[in-house]
Motif scaffolding. Structure first.
Motif, PDB file in Angstrom:
ATOM      1  N   ARG A   1       0.711  -1.358   0.036  1.00  0.00           N
ATOM      2  CA  ARG A   1       0.060  -0.235   0.067  1.00  0.00           C
ATOM      3  C   ARG A   1       0.943   1.065   0.036  1.00  0.00           C
ATOM      4  N   PRO A   2       1.754   1.492  -0.868  1.00  0.00           N
ATOM      5  CA  PRO A   2       2.398   2.650  -1.129  1.00  0.00           C
ATOM      6  C   PRO A   2       1.553   3.844  -1.266  1.00  0.00           C
ATOM      7  N   PRO A   3       2.288   5.135  -0.734  1.00  0.00           N
ATOM      8  CA  PRO A   3       1.580   6.342  -1.105  1.00  0.00           C
ATOM      9  C   PRO A   3       1.400   6.907  -2.665  1.00  0.00           C
ATOM     10  N   LEU A   4       0.451   7.615  -2.603  1.00  0.00           N
ATOM     11  CA  LEU A   4       0.229   8.227  -3.988  1.00  0.00           C
ATOM     12  C   LEU A   4       1.490   8.865  -4.453  1.00  0.00           C
ATOM     13  N   VAL A   5       1.535   8.801  -5.803  1.00  0.00           N
ATOM     14  CA  VAL A   5       2.689   9.537  -6.607  1.00  0.00           C
ATOM     15  C   VAL A   5       2.067  11.023  -7.297  1.00  0.00           C
TER      16      VAL A   5
ATOM     17  N   PRO B   1      -2.711  12.955  -8.529  1.00  0.00           N
ATOM     18  CA  PRO B   1      -2.107  11.627  -7.699  1.00  0.00           C
ATOM     19  C   PRO B   1      -2.608  10.507  -8.453  1.00  0.00           C
ATOM     20  N   LEU B   2      -1.574   9.543  -8.482  1.00  0.00           N
ATOM     21  CA  LEU B   2      -1.882   8.210  -9.088  1.00  0.00           C
ATOM     22  C   LEU B   2      -0.908   6.999  -8.299  1.00  0.00           C
ATOM     23  N   VAL B   3      -1.734   5.918  -8.115  1.00  0.00           N
ATOM     24  CA  VAL B   3      -1.114   4.732  -7.655  1.00  0.00           C
ATOM     25  C   VAL B   3       0.407   4.874  -7.964  1.00  0.00           C
ATOM     26  N   LYS B   4       1.393   4.343  -7.117  1.00  0.00           N
ATOM     27  CA  LYS B   4       2.750   4.339  -7.403  1.00  0.00           C
ATOM     28  C   LYS B   4       3.025   3.733  -8.466  1.00  0.00           C
ATOM     29  N   TYR B   5       2.922   2.635  -8.723  1.00  0.00           N
ATOM     30  CA  TYR B   5       3.105   1.817  -9.993  1.00  0.00           C
ATOM     31  C   TYR B   5       2.483   2.394 -11.090  1.00  0.00           C
ATOM     32  N   PHE B   6       1.453   3.016 -11.214  1.00  0.00           N
ATOM     33  CA  PHE B   6       0.914   3.453 -12.445  1.00  0.00           C
ATOM     34  C   PHE B   6       2.052   4.580 -12.580  1.00  0.00           C
ATOM     35  N   ALA B   7       2.282   5.441 -11.868  1.00  0.00           N
ATOM     36  CA  ALA B   7       2.975   6.678 -12.046  1.00  0.00           C
ATOM     37  C   ALA B   7       4.322   6.324 -12.608  1.00  0.00           C
ATOM     38  N   GLU B   8       4.847   5.233 -11.905  1.00  0.00           N
ATOM     39  CA  GLU B   8       6.069   4.795 -12.416  1.00  0.00           C
ATOM     40  C   GLU B   8       6.177   4.323 -13.895  1.00  0.00           C
ATOM     41  N   GLY B   9       4.846   3.876 -14.269  1.00  0.00           N
ATOM     42  CA  GLY B   9       4.764   3.140 -15.506  1.00  0.00           C
ATOM     43  C   GLY B   9       4.399   4.026 -16.741  1.00  0.00           C
ATOM     44  N   LEU B  10       4.198   5.209 -16.270  1.00  0.00           N
ATOM     45  CA  LEU B  10       3.864   6.397 -17.381  1.00  0.00           C
ATOM     46  C   LEU B  10       4.586   6.662 -18.468  1.00  0.00           C
TER      47      LEU B  10
ATOM     48  N   HIS C   1      -3.453   0.561  -3.412  1.00  0.00           N
ATOM     49  CA  HIS C   1      -3.909   1.963  -3.074  1.00  0.00           C
ATOM     50  C   HIS C   1      -3.231   1.993  -1.656  1.00  0.00           C
ATOM     51  N   PRO C   2      -3.074   3.239  -1.166  1.00  0.00           N
ATOM     52  CA  PRO C   2      -2.869   3.425   0.408  1.00  0.00           C
ATOM     53  C   PRO C   2      -3.929   3.233   1.207  1.00  0.00           C
ATOM     54  N   GLU C   3      -3.827   2.807   2.245  1.00  0.00           N
ATOM     55  CA  GLU C   3      -4.959   2.457   3.268  1.00  0.00           C
ATOM     56  C   GLU C   3      -5.970   3.674   2.874  1.00  0.00           C
TER      57      GLU C   3
ATOM     58  N   HIS D   1     -14.887   1.324  -1.109  1.00  0.00           N
ATOM     59  CA  HIS D   1     -14.522  -0.249  -0.778  1.00  0.00           C
ATOM     60  C   HIS D   1     -13.601  -0.910  -1.697  1.00  0.00           C
ATOM     61  N   PHE D   2     -13.298  -0.029  -3.001  1.00  0.00           N
ATOM     62  CA  PHE D   2     -12.022  -0.561  -3.631  1.00  0.00           C
ATOM     63  C   PHE D   2     -10.840  -0.442  -3.202  1.00  0.00           C
ATOM     64  N   TYR D   3     -10.640   0.790  -2.725  1.00  0.00           N
ATOM     65  CA  TYR D   3      -9.547   1.099  -1.922  1.00  0.00           C
ATOM     66  C   TYR D   3      -9.118  -0.038  -0.815  1.00  0.00           C
ATOM     67  N   ARG D   4     -10.224  -0.390  -0.316  1.00  0.00           N
ATOM     68  CA  ARG D   4      -9.922  -1.431   0.942  1.00  0.00           C
ATOM     69  C   ARG D   4      -9.504  -2.651   0.272  1.00  0.00           C
ATOM     70  N   MET D   5      -9.857  -3.004  -0.725  1.00  0.00           N
ATOM     71  CA  MET D   5      -9.592  -4.302  -1.309  1.00  0.00           C
ATOM     72  C   MET D   5      -8.420  -4.297  -2.569  1.00  0.00           C
ATOM     73  N   ALA D   6      -8.418  -3.193  -3.098  1.00  0.00           N
ATOM     74  CA  ALA D   6      -7.318  -3.258  -4.011  1.00  0.00           C
ATOM     75  C   ALA D   6      -5.916  -2.396  -3.436  1.00  0.00           C
TER      76      ALA D   6
END
Length: 293
Positions: free
Chosen positions: A9-13, A19-28, A149-151, A141-146
């Motif tokens: 659950r890394p912080p957004l970048v 703001p994006l999911v860290k992995y999405f930001a790194e893959g842009l 995302h950060p907590e 609820h998606f943040y909770r299960m995916a």
């Protein structure tokens, strides 16, 4: 699909203020090599606005209503997620390399991050917008299960972040407004989730007209039946049931949770609703977009 290590659950970048999911930001960066094809079709939504639903509808249209062909692979393989990137699984760009034309491509990106080639090639876009309050509840609820995302924290704190645009892919308000404005100059079919729930056949016929395609009425009825929430929820090729639990944990919350309109009324407090309404009125002032609950 192989199991991967906990994504922690890394912080957004933030990229260009979004703001994006860290992995999405790194893959842009990989999107810089993306080349749109004239017969591509882009499916654009803000997260949790009916993306998987419209994706499954469009794939069924492309396959002439043949459910067996649509069950050839999970939805995220049939309709690659352009900016997707996560440890241990193929990225959206990698999946696209193996996708035959004509391609269906999904994105949640705001226009500031969208590859320019999609606009230059005048690629057709099917956009789906959904009532902001239902989106906020579903996204929580998606943040909770995916776990990419950060907590999410408490519902109350998440709602504040949602209103401030401090969730992955940024502001809902900006997203729906800028794609609405784009529809005036670009081939965009702008649909509403609530209309799709009210009369899915009517909206599917709109999609067919937009695509310049036609199907027999019985085939359209077949598509309506097999793209219902009930049918999709039990279909592992459309319910994300093949995703590693390390990335998305359905034991916390199912990916396809309720799929109804107006569910926000069971979650929002009176105070939250009043606060949200005031914020909504301010941020949507001067816009002719109208949403139903």
């Amino acid at each position: 699909m192989e199991l991967v290590q906990d994504t922690s659950r890394p912080p957004l970048v933030y990229v260009k203020g979004v703001p994006l999911v860290k992995y999405f930001a790194e893959g842009l960066g990989s999107l810089e090599s993306f080349q749109a094809q004239p017969d591509d079709l882009l499916i654009s939504t803000y997260p949790k606005a009916g993306t998987t639903w419209i994706s499954h509808i469009l794939d069924m249209i492309y396959q002439g209503g043949d459910l067996e062909k649509c069950n050839r692979a999970p939805i995220f393989i049939r309709v690659p997620f352009l900016e997707f990137c996560a440890p241990g699984v193929p990225s959206g760009m990698e999946t696209l390399q193996d996708t035959p034309a004509p391609r269906l491509i999904k994105t949640h990106l705001p226009l500031a991050l969208l590859p320019q080639t999609l606009l230059d090639q005048k690629v057709k876009v099917v956009y789906v917008a959904r009532n902001a309050k239902d989106v906020a509840v579903s996204y929580y609820h998606f943040y909770r299960m995916a776990k990419v995302h950060p907590e999410p924290g408490t519902w109350d704190s998440f709602l504040e972040k949602f209103m401030a645009g401090e969730v992955s892919h940024g502001s809902w308000y900006q997203h729906v407004r800028e794609w609405w404005e784009l529809s005036r100059t670009h081939p965009v079919l702008y649909l509403f989730y609530e209309d799709m729930k009210e009369n899915p056949k009517r909206e599917i016929l709109k999609v067919l007209e937009f695509l310049g395609r036609s199907l027999p009425e019985e085939t359209v009825d077949h598509i309506v039946q097999h793209t219902s929430f009930k049918e999709m929820k039990k279909n592992p090729m459309s319910n994300y049931g093949t995703i590693p639990i390390n990335l998305m944990d359905p034991n916390i919350s199912p990916f396809m949770r309720k799929g109804i309109t107006g569910d926000w009324k069971t979650t929002f407090t009176v105070t939250q609703n009043e606060h949200f309404n005031a914020d909504y009125a301010e941020k949507m002032a001067g816009c002719d977009l109208t949403f139903r609950s």
